[in-house]
Design a protein around this motif. Structure first.
Motif, short mmCIF file in Angstrom:
data_model
loop_
_atom_site.label_atom_id
_atom_site.label_comp_id
_atom_site.label_asym_id
_atom_site.label_seq_id
_atom_site.Cartn_x
_atom_site.Cartn_y
_atom_site.Cartn_z
N LYS A 181 0.83 -1.21 0.00
CA LYS A 181 0.00 0.00 0.00
C LYS A 181 0.87 1.26 0.00
O LYS A 181 0.53 2.26 -0.64
N GLU B 150 2.13 2.10 -3.36
CA GLU B 150 1.09 2.68 -4.22
C GLU B 150 0.92 4.18 -3.95
O GLU B 150 0.73 4.97 -4.87
N THR B 151 0.98 4.56 -2.68
CA THR B 151 0.69 5.95 -2.31
C THR B 151 1.93 6.81 -2.10
O THR B 151 1.86 8.03 -2.18
N ARG C 201 0.19 14.19 4.97
CA ARG C 201 0.66 13.47 3.77
C ARG C 201 1.09 14.44 2.68
O ARG C 201 2.12 14.25 2.03
N LYS D 28 5.05 9.90 -7.45
CA LYS D 28 4.44 9.55 -6.17
C LYS D 28 4.48 10.69 -5.17
O LYS D 28 3.62 10.83 -4.30
#
Length: 261
Positions: A178, A181-182, A231, A256
């Motif tokens: 995960k 992916e982020t 984030r 990313k």
């Protein structure tokens, strides 16, 4: 473990909370016989890595540490480069931010900043090595690390620091997927019962994995809105540090954290 490694390993027991350590305390901490511990301490002292307090005879870090630290920062400046970026990011999010370098199978803190805008704060000790499996910065690094390092870490043993520490390799691998992916990780109460953190990897000039950037928040203050803001701030911090150190994000991970690192 070789004799040299056993001696140098002793340096890692020093911290802000434990700046001086006596012989008897070293024996208790390390679990080796007194004669062996004393021999290692004497060798470290003879080479300037330790010195003894003139009255208590307890050991503390010596001048050789300062000299080598100065050489490192002069020839390969890093702390001075990341300091303003980490400080600015901490002021922006109002929370503690820290940058760490990969050291073997741990992360070694380089610099942290805390704006102290709240009554409740995260305690952070730059002398404390951070485990890769139990911290957001460590998980972020593992997600983008070479398979050899990841397999070695997940093969264990994986120490449990809190009731929430994840020690199941399969669960950690799922989390790592995960993160890939982020671009950012999140762990709650994995290393400290009172802390939740987000992390992201930092790459060097040749696209090699250097370390990680992380933002730590008291768990009671974490919520979805703050998590989302952290984030975004973390991604900006990654790009700023990457540019400042002349780093390059590997093409397969481009986008990313932003563009044109």
């Amino acid at each position: 473990m070789g004799t040299i490694t056993k001696a140098i390993e002793m340096l890692n027991y020093f911290s802000h909370r434990r700046p001086e350590i006596g012989l008897s305390e070293f024996v208790r901490l390390i679990g080796r016989d007194k004669a062996t511990v004393h021999r290692h301490l004497s060798e470290l002292e003879r080479n300037g890595f330790l010195e003894q307090h003139p009255v208590t005879r307890a050991y503390r870090l010596g001048p050789a540490i300062l000299r080598l630290s100065g050489v490192r920062e002069t020839t390969h400046p890093l702390r001075s480069v990341v300091r303003p970026i980490v400080t600015e990011l901490a002021q922006e999010v109002g929370e503690l931010v820290h940058f760490s370098l990969l050291q073997g199978q741990t992360l070694s803190p380089v610099f942290h900043a805390d704006p102290k805008m709240h009554g409740t704060q995260v305690h952070f000790d730059e002398a404390e090595l951070l485990p890769l499996h139990a911290t957001a910065s460590g998980l972020a690094l593992l997600a983008f690390a070479p398979k050899k390092l990841t397999d070695r870490v997940l093969a264990g043993p994986l120490e449990r620091f809190t009731e929430s520490t994840i020690t199941d390799p399969d669960i950690l691998r799922d989390l790592m997927e995960k993160v890939r992916e982020t671009g950012c990780s999140k762990l709650e109460q994995g290393f400290d019962n009172e802390v939740s953190s987000h992390g992201a990897p930092i790459f060097g000039p040749d696209g090699e994995l250097l370390g990680a950037l992380s933002i730590a928040v008291p768990h009671v203050r974490m919520n979805p809105e703050k998590s989302a803001a952290i984030r975004e701030a973390l991604k900006r911090g990654v790009m700023k540090i990457t540019r400042s150190i002349g780093g390059n994000i590997p093409p397969r991970h481009a986008g990313k954290w932003g563009t044109d690192a």
